[in-house]
Design a protein around this motif. Sequence first.
Motif, PDB file in Angstrom:
ATOM      1  N   GLN A  53     -17.929 -19.104 -18.912  1.00 46.58           N
ATOM      2  CA  GLN A  53     -18.747 -20.067 -18.158  1.00 46.58           C
ATOM      3  C   GLN A  53     -20.200 -19.971 -18.610  1.00 46.58           C
ATOM      4  N   ARG A  54     -20.877 -21.119 -18.660  1.00 42.39           N
ATOM      5  CA  ARG A  54     -22.278 -21.144 -19.094  1.00 42.39           C
ATOM      6  C   ARG A  54     -23.171 -20.736 -17.914  1.00 42.39           C
ATOM      7  N   MET A  55     -23.887 -19.618 -18.066  1.00 41.93           N
ATOM      8  CA  MET A  55     -24.701 -19.093 -16.966  1.00 41.93           C
ATOM      9  C   MET A  55     -26.181 -19.096 -17.344  1.00 41.93           C
ATOM     10  N   GLU A  56     -27.038 -19.343 -16.329  1.00 44.26           N
ATOM     11  CA  GLU A  56     -28.481 -19.335 -16.580  1.00 44.26           C
ATOM     12  C   GLU A  56     -29.169 -18.453 -15.533  1.00 44.26           C
ATOM     13  N   PRO A  57     -30.386 -17.958 -15.848  1.00 43.71           N
ATOM     14  CA  PRO A  57     -31.076 -17.115 -14.868  1.00 43.71           C
ATOM     15  C   PRO A  57     -31.564 -17.939 -13.671  1.00 43.71           C
ATOM     16  N   ILE A  58     -31.336 -17.400 -12.472  1.00 40.33           N
ATOM     17  CA  ILE A  58     -31.771 -18.041 -11.226  1.00 40.33           C
ATOM     18  C   ILE A  58     -32.844 -17.137 -10.605  1.00 40.33           C
ATOM     19  N   GLU A  59     -33.894 -17.760 -10.065  1.00 38.27           N
ATOM     20  CA  GLU A  59     -34.975 -16.979  -9.447  1.00 38.27           C
ATOM     21  C   GLU A  59     -34.938 -17.154  -7.930  1.00 38.27           C
ATOM     22  N   GLU A  60     -35.345 -16.097  -7.226  1.00 37.67           N
ATOM     23  CA  GLU A  60     -35.575 -16.244  -5.785  1.00 37.67           C
ATOM     24  C   GLU A  60     -37.043 -16.642  -5.629  1.00 37.67           C
ATOM     25  N   PHE A  61     -37.258 -17.790  -5.011  1.00 41.35           N
ATOM     26  CA  PHE A  61     -38.607 -18.359  -4.898  1.00 41.35           C
ATOM     27  C   PHE A  61     -39.021 -18.321  -3.433  1.00 41.35           C
ATOM     28  N   VAL A  62     -40.155 -17.667  -3.142  1.00 46.89           N
ATOM     29  CA  VAL A  62     -40.635 -17.579  -1.758  1.00 46.89           C
ATOM     30  C   VAL A  62     -42.024 -18.185  -1.710  1.00 46.89           C
ATOM     31  N   ALA A  63     -42.246 -19.101  -0.763  1.00 48.33           N
ATOM     32  CA  ALA A  63     -43.570 -19.739  -0.677  1.00 48.33           C
ATOM     33  C   ALA A  63     -43.996 -19.854   0.780  1.00 48.33           C
ATOM     34  N   ASP A  64     -45.294 -19.593   1.024  1.00 52.59           N
ATOM     35  CA  ASP A  64     -45.892 -19.873   2.333  1.00 52.59           C
ATOM     36  C   ASP A  64     -46.745 -21.118   2.147  1.00 52.59           C
ATOM     37  N   VAL A  73     -37.724 -20.290   1.397  1.00 53.77           N
ATOM     38  CA  VAL A  73     -37.056 -19.444   0.396  1.00 53.77           C
ATOM     39  C   VAL A  73     -36.016 -20.302  -0.325  1.00 53.77           C
ATOM     40  N   PHE A  74     -36.094 -20.336  -1.650  1.00 53.77           N
ATOM     41  CA  PHE A  74     -35.179 -21.146  -2.471  1.00 53.77           C
ATOM     42  C   PHE A  74     -34.563 -20.280  -3.563  1.00 53.77           C
ATOM     43  N   HIS A  75     -33.397 -20.676  -4.029  1.00 53.87           N
ATOM     44  CA  HIS A  75     -32.870 -20.138  -5.292  1.00 53.87           C
ATOM     45  C   HIS A  75     -32.989 -21.269  -6.312  1.00 53.87           C
ATOM     46  N   VAL A  76     -33.827 -21.050  -7.318  1.00 54.65           N
ATOM     47  CA  VAL A  76     -34.144 -22.108  -8.285  1.00 54.65           C
ATOM     48  C   VAL A  76     -33.864 -21.594  -9.694  1.00 54.65           C
ATOM     49  N   PRO A  77     -33.297 -22.430 -10.584  1.00 63.34           N
ATOM     50  CA  PRO A  77     -33.144 -21.995 -11.979  1.00 63.34           C
ATOM     51  C   PRO A  77     -34.525 -21.665 -12.566  1.00 63.34           C
ATOM     52  N   HIS A 108     -42.079 -15.602  -7.222  1.00 59.32           N
ATOM     53  CA  HIS A 108     -40.648 -15.654  -7.528  1.00 59.32           C
ATOM     54  C   HIS A 108     -40.270 -14.442  -8.352  1.00 59.32           C
ATOM     55  N   ARG A 109     -38.989 -14.061  -8.259  1.00 53.59           N
ATOM     56  CA  ARG A 109     -38.513 -12.934  -9.056  1.00 53.59           C
ATOM     57  C   ARG A 109     -37.084 -13.224  -9.488  1.00 53.59           C
ATOM     58  N   PHE A 110     -36.657 -12.583 -10.560  1.00 51.42           N
ATOM     59  CA  PHE A 110     -35.304 -12.807 -11.080  1.00 51.42           C
ATOM     60  C   PHE A 110     -34.296 -12.404 -10.006  1.00 51.42           C
ATOM     61  N   TYR A 111     -33.308 -13.274  -9.763  1.00 54.68           N
ATOM     62  CA  TYR A 111     -32.322 -13.005  -8.713  1.00 54.68           C
ATOM     63  C   TYR A 111     -30.957 -12.665  -9.324  1.00 54.68           C
ATOM     64  N   GLU A 112     -30.432 -13.573 -10.165  1.00 55.87           N
ATOM     65  CA  GLU A 112     -29.126 -13.308 -10.799  1.00 55.87           C
ATOM     66  C   GLU A 112     -28.884 -14.360 -11.878  1.00 55.87           C
ATOM     67  N   TYR A 113     -27.828 -14.151 -12.632  1.00 61.04           N
ATOM     68  CA  TYR A 113     -27.359 -15.212 -13.535  1.00 61.04           C
ATOM     69  C   TYR A 113     -26.349 -16.046 -12.757  1.00 61.04           C
ATOM     70  N   GLY A 114     -26.572 -17.370 -12.703  1.00 61.74           N
ATOM     71  CA  GLY A 114     -25.659 -18.245 -11.962  1.00 61.74           C
ATOM     72  C   GLY A 114     -25.183 -19.385 -12.849  1.00 61.74           C
ATOM     73  N   PRO A 115     -24.197 -20.174 -12.376  1.00 65.10           N
ATOM     74  CA  PRO A 115     -23.679 -21.276 -13.202  1.00 65.10           C
ATOM     75  C   PRO A 115     -24.784 -22.282 -13.551  1.00 65.10           C
ATOM     76  N   TRP A 116     -24.680 -22.877 -14.712  1.00 62.13           N
ATOM     77  CA  TRP A 116     -25.654 -23.872 -15.201  1.00 62.13           C
ATOM     78  C   TRP A 116     -25.731 -25.028 -14.221  1.00 62.13           C
ATOM     79  N   ARG A 117     -26.934 -25.460 -13.851  1.00 62.76           N
ATOM     80  CA  ARG A 117     -27.076 -26.464 -12.789  1.00 62.76           C
ATOM     81  C   ARG A 117     -27.401 -27.863 -13.298  1.00 62.76           C
ATOM     82  N   GLY A 118     -27.234 -28.100 -14.593  1.00 63.43           N
ATOM     83  CA  GLY A 118     -27.457 -29.469 -15.093  1.00 63.43           C
ATOM     84  C   GLY A 118     -28.913 -29.734 -15.426  1.00 63.43           C
ATOM     85  N   ALA A 119     -29.189 -31.007 -15.758  1.00 59.37           N
ATOM     86  CA  ALA A 119     -30.534 -31.374 -16.241  1.00 59.37           C
ATOM     87  C   ALA A 119     -31.567 -31.211 -15.135  1.00 59.37           C
TER      88      ALA A 119
END
Length: 611
Positions: free
Chosen positions: A398-409, A444-448, A471-482
């Motif tokens: 499966q094609r995987m890409e890095p996902i970040e945990e994004f936290v914003a106030d 809090v978001f999980h964003v590629p 934001h910080r590296f969270y995990e490798y997740g499935p490719w989310r498209g364009a």
Amino acid sequence: MHTDVTRMRNVAIVAHVDHGKTSLVDQLLRQSGLFRDNEQVHERALDSNDLERERGITILAKTTSIPYKEYRINLVDTPGHADFSGEVERIVKMVDGVLLVVDAFEGVMPQTRFVLEKALGAGLVPVVVVNKMDRPNARPQEVVDEVLDLFIDLGANEDQLDFPVVYTSAIQGTATVDLDVPGETMEPLFESIIDHIPSPPVDVDGPLQWQVTMLDYNEYLGRIGIGRIARGVLRQGETVALIQRDGTVLQKRIQKLFAHQGLRRIEVEEAAAGDIVAVAGIPEIMVGETVADVAHPEALPLLRIDEPTLEMTFRVNDSPFAGREGTHVTSRKLRERLFQELESDVSLRVEETEDADVFLVASRGELHLSILIETMRREGYELAVSKPHVIVKEIDGQRMEPIEEFVADVPSDAVGSIIEALGYRKGEMVSLQPADTGDMTRLVFHVPTRGLIGFRTEFLTMTKGYGTMHHRFYEYGPWRGAVTTRRQGVLVSMDTGDATAYALGNLEDRGVMFVTPGTPVYEGMIVGEHTRENDLTVNVTRAKHQSNVRSATKDETVRLKAARSMSLEESMTYIEDDELCEVTPQAIRLRKRILSKNEREKAQKRTRQEV
């Protein structure tokens, strides 16, 4: 130089960016009596390079040694930014305790969480320092509760949960353990370190074992390894066994051995287990490798080095202005400099490509890359860089890409536009809650990773500068498209020359300009952002024709809107795949990869036909 191991403390300082840890170390150094009364000491003494001072962030971990009474405290200042997390992970292996510095108003932030997770996982003993108590809106009690929640959340054990709290003001140089008793000096903090953090659990009499945790580089000594001696005694001039990552054992000689005294490295004849030392004379040494006794070559467990998640190409500058502003412009110089960086930066990867003028550089994040580029341009290098791309992996087909945990106030009225913008960038919302203070909301978001490239500028505009994002590296997740990042086209110069006020004035309704009158431009250079989605070729060098007819409006001068100036990070992340960012010691220019308009159109036609 043997120090009684029971009188030694090895401590790392961890904190979120800008919570005051470097200023805190300044005060500890000053009050330890290490400097003469008349000695000139820089503010933020540990931030030794210019970039660290300008940006107010710690980029490289540094070690300092502070004498206090009959004790010696080895302090390691760690970077607070997730792009330099590779440094943090290894540092926790060198120390026995950790000072967690938290801002008395802002409280716990995402980066704090990241660094602390690593420290607690390694079983380190924490001391919590609530800093910036001089702030009028300080809320120490709530912050300590937040810290306790964080410890529980991260699965701290009972001993770690029973942490001491010291309230400090690094600016005033005071510390106290009781909020009702104002502090006068930093003594309560020194005492907490000595009382709560254990001495190194090491064996001085066994055969030598020393592991490299950090690298440094010096023109005269070459590569320098820094780490803590786990067992035995290390002596200058002795022959040792170097156990490499693949298990190969080489015999090497220790040419120079340094210990730390304050901010200086001092040469020593020998150092014993528990001490943090720097060793020169082993050019092949890498992070995580063990130097051991020749008769007993036992390796310590290897240290994990984080994988890079972003890559971009560095290439020789081939624009019409190449060689005008820099001194190092050839591919040989560029190659030498990039490979020299590998000597001290473990999280970086450099690969040569089929084109001798192009190098593929991979790293942990855009800040990591931009600091390398900024350092190079200050050293007189000229180069062109491409848009950063994420490193995609194949995991179980499966094609995987890095996902970040994004936290914003963010201010509550900006929440809708932030959610919409992250939706375009394929972000998934994890939580939305009002913050404890004021009219702010925490998202809090999980964003590629690729969705966050270049998002900071847009974010600051949407929150009118009031928002904070991390934001910080969270995990490798499935490719989310364009992912949609930039939605506007650009204005491209069709001519070479100097931009004129007359031409820029006529183009103002077409978009926002990046150049001012008098700026030298060349064909194919990007001079502004178009108001529409397509690119437009424009003439910014056209002058007003002189005629002998008097004009009634002759004395009216052209009043131009301010041009947009972009920093290096903004320029790197603004460009698209068919564009480059040209970096020289004096300028940062954006340009099309193919400079000629006709050639560009032909290339686009070919691409469309292939699709």
